[in-house]
Design an enzyme around this catalytic site. Structure first.
Site, PDB file in Angstrom:
ATOM      1  N   HIS A   1       8.360  19.507 126.556  1.00 32.97           N
ATOM      2  CA  HIS A   1       8.851  20.210 125.370  1.00 32.97           C
ATOM      3  C   HIS A   1       8.851  19.331 124.120  1.00 32.97           C
ATOM      4  O   HIS A   1       9.146  19.811 123.021  1.00 32.97           O
ATOM      5  CB  HIS A   1      10.239  20.819 125.628  1.00 32.97           C
ATOM      6  CG  HIS A   1      11.374  19.858 125.619  1.00 32.97           C
ATOM      7  ND1 HIS A   1      11.912  19.292 126.761  1.00 32.97           N
ATOM      8  CD2 HIS A   1      12.116  19.361 124.599  1.00 32.97           C
ATOM      9  CE1 HIS A   1      12.916  18.509 126.448  1.00 32.97           C
ATOM     10  NE2 HIS A   1      13.065  18.535 125.135  1.00 32.97           N
TER      11      HIS A   1
ATOM     12  N   ASP B   1       8.679  20.293 133.084  1.00 37.38           N
ATOM     13  CA  ASP B   1       8.972  19.692 131.779  1.00 37.38           C
ATOM     14  C   ASP B   1       8.589  18.216 131.816  1.00 37.38           C
ATOM     15  O   ASP B   1       9.431  17.329 131.712  1.00 37.38           O
ATOM     16  CB  ASP B   1      10.442  19.883 131.404  1.00 37.38           C
ATOM     17  CG  ASP B   1      10.710  19.521 129.945  1.00 37.38           C
ATOM     18  OD1 ASP B   1       9.742  19.462 129.161  1.00 37.38           O
ATOM     19  OD2 ASP B   1      11.879  19.291 129.600  1.00 37.38           O
TER      20      ASP B   1
ATOM     21  N   SER C   1      15.516  13.583 124.422  1.00 38.02           N
ATOM     22  CA  SER C   1      14.525  14.186 125.307  1.00 38.02           C
ATOM     23  C   SER C   1      13.320  13.275 125.505  1.00 38.02           C
ATOM     24  O   SER C   1      12.871  12.600 124.572  1.00 38.02           O
ATOM     25  CB  SER C   1      14.042  15.511 124.724  1.00 38.02           C
ATOM     26  OG  SER C   1      15.065  16.472 124.728  1.00 38.02           O
TER      27      SER C   1
END
Length: 262
Positions: free
Chosen positions: A67, A112, A208
Site C-alpha cells: 500500500h 500487503d 508503514s
C-alpha cells in the site's frame, strides 16, 4: 506566601514538562543512529513528500508494504535525520516492483508486501547494511522492535526528522481477530499481530513498510492498524515475512516461474 508561590510555580513547570514529554512519541524514543542501517525512506517523487519506511535485504533489494506503492517513488538509504540534505549517492529509484500474486490487490490480511529492485546496488557502509531474512517463524510472546519516521502523535500527524524505535509484543493472531472485528479477518492469514495491550506504544501512520524485528530477525512489515494509534487492546497487523520467503528468494534469484505464486 512567597515560598508557597515559588513551590506552586515549580509544580506547574514540572507538570507542564511531564505533559510535553508524554506527547513526544507514541511510546518510543529516538533510534540510535547505529540501530537502523537497513531502514530506508520512501518518498513520492514529484511532491518530495515522505511516504513510508522499507527494509534493505541486500545491496539491490528492498521490502516494503504494497500500500506504499506510488507511480513515482524515490528511495533513500543510510538516512537518520530527514532534515539533513541527502547525498545523491543515497538516492535510488525502483528498477522493478513485484507484488504477491503479481497484482497490487492487497487486503488488510493478505498480500500487503512489495519487493523493489533498485536501479543500482548500494555500497555498504557504517550506516548502510542489509537486514537478514528470517531463518525460522516468529514465536508468540517475543519482544519485537519497530522503527520508523511515522507520526509521533495521533490522531494529529507530526512527523519526526529522526526515526523512533519502540518495543512491542508478538501476540496470538486471534487477539487481532477479536480486536478488529470490522476487518473481518479470516481464520488463517499471512499476517502477524503485535502491539502492547495496555496501549501507549504502537506504530502509526507513515511507519508503514518498516520492519518488525523479533529476536534479531526480520519477521514482519508494518501493514495496518486502527486509529487513533496506540489504543488499549488494539494491536496492529504486520505482513509475515517468513510466509513469503520462497516468493522473495526466487524472485531475487531471477526465476520467472514464481513471480505469480498461487
Amino acid at each position: 506566601m512567597v515560598l508557597i508561590r515559588v513551590l506552586a510555580n515549580l509544580l506547574i513547570l514540572q507538570l507542564s514538562y511531564a505533559q510535553k514529554s508524554s506527547e513526544l512519541v507514541i511510546g518510543g524514543d529516538e533510534c540510535n543512529i547505529n540501530e537502523h542501517n537497513f531502514l530506508v525512506a520512501l518518498y513520492e517523487y514529484w511532491s518530495q513528500s515522505f511516504l513510508c519506511g522499507g527494509t534493505l535485504i541486500n545491496g539491490e533489494w528492498v521490502l516494503t508494504a504494497a500500500h506504499c506503492d506510488r507511480k513515482h517513488i524515490l528511495i533513500y538509504v543510510g538516512v537518520h535525520d530527514r532534515s539533513v540534505q541527502f547525498d545523491k549517492e543515497q538516492r535510488r529509484f525502483p528498477k522493478e516492483k513485484y507484488f504477491f500474486n503479481c497484482r497490487n490487490n492487497f487486503t488488510k490480511w493478505d498480500k500487503d508486501i512489495m519487493l523493489i529492485r533498485l536501479n543500482k546496488p548500494v555500497s555498504y557502509s557504517e550506516h548502510i547494511a542489509p537486514l537478514s531474512l528470517p531463518s525460522s517463524p516468529p514465536i508468540v510472546g517475543s519482544v519485537c522492535r519497530v522503527m520508523g519516521w511515522g507520526t509521533i502523535k495521533s490522531p494529529q500527524e507530526t512527523l519526526p526528522d529522526v526515526p523512533h524505535c519502540a518495543n512491542i509484543n508478538l501476540l496470538d493472531y486471534e487477539v487481532c481477530r477479536t480486536a478488529h472485528p470490522q476487518f473481518r479477518l479470516p481464520a488463517t492469514s499471512r499476517i502477524l499481530c503485535a502491539g502492547v495491550l495496555e496501549g501507549g506504544i504502537d506504530t502509526c501512520h507513515r511507519d508503514s513498510g518498516g520492519p518488525l524485528i523479533c529476536n534479531g530477525e526480520f519477521q514482519g512489515i508494518v501493514s495496518w492498524g486502527d486509529g487513533p494509534c496506540a489504543q488499549p487492546d488494539k494491536p496492529a497487523l504486520y505482513s509475515k515475512v517468513f510466509d513469503h520467503l520462497d516468493w522473495i528468494q526466487n524472485i531475487i534469484a531471477g526465476s520467472e516461474t514464481v513471480n505469480c505464486p498461487s
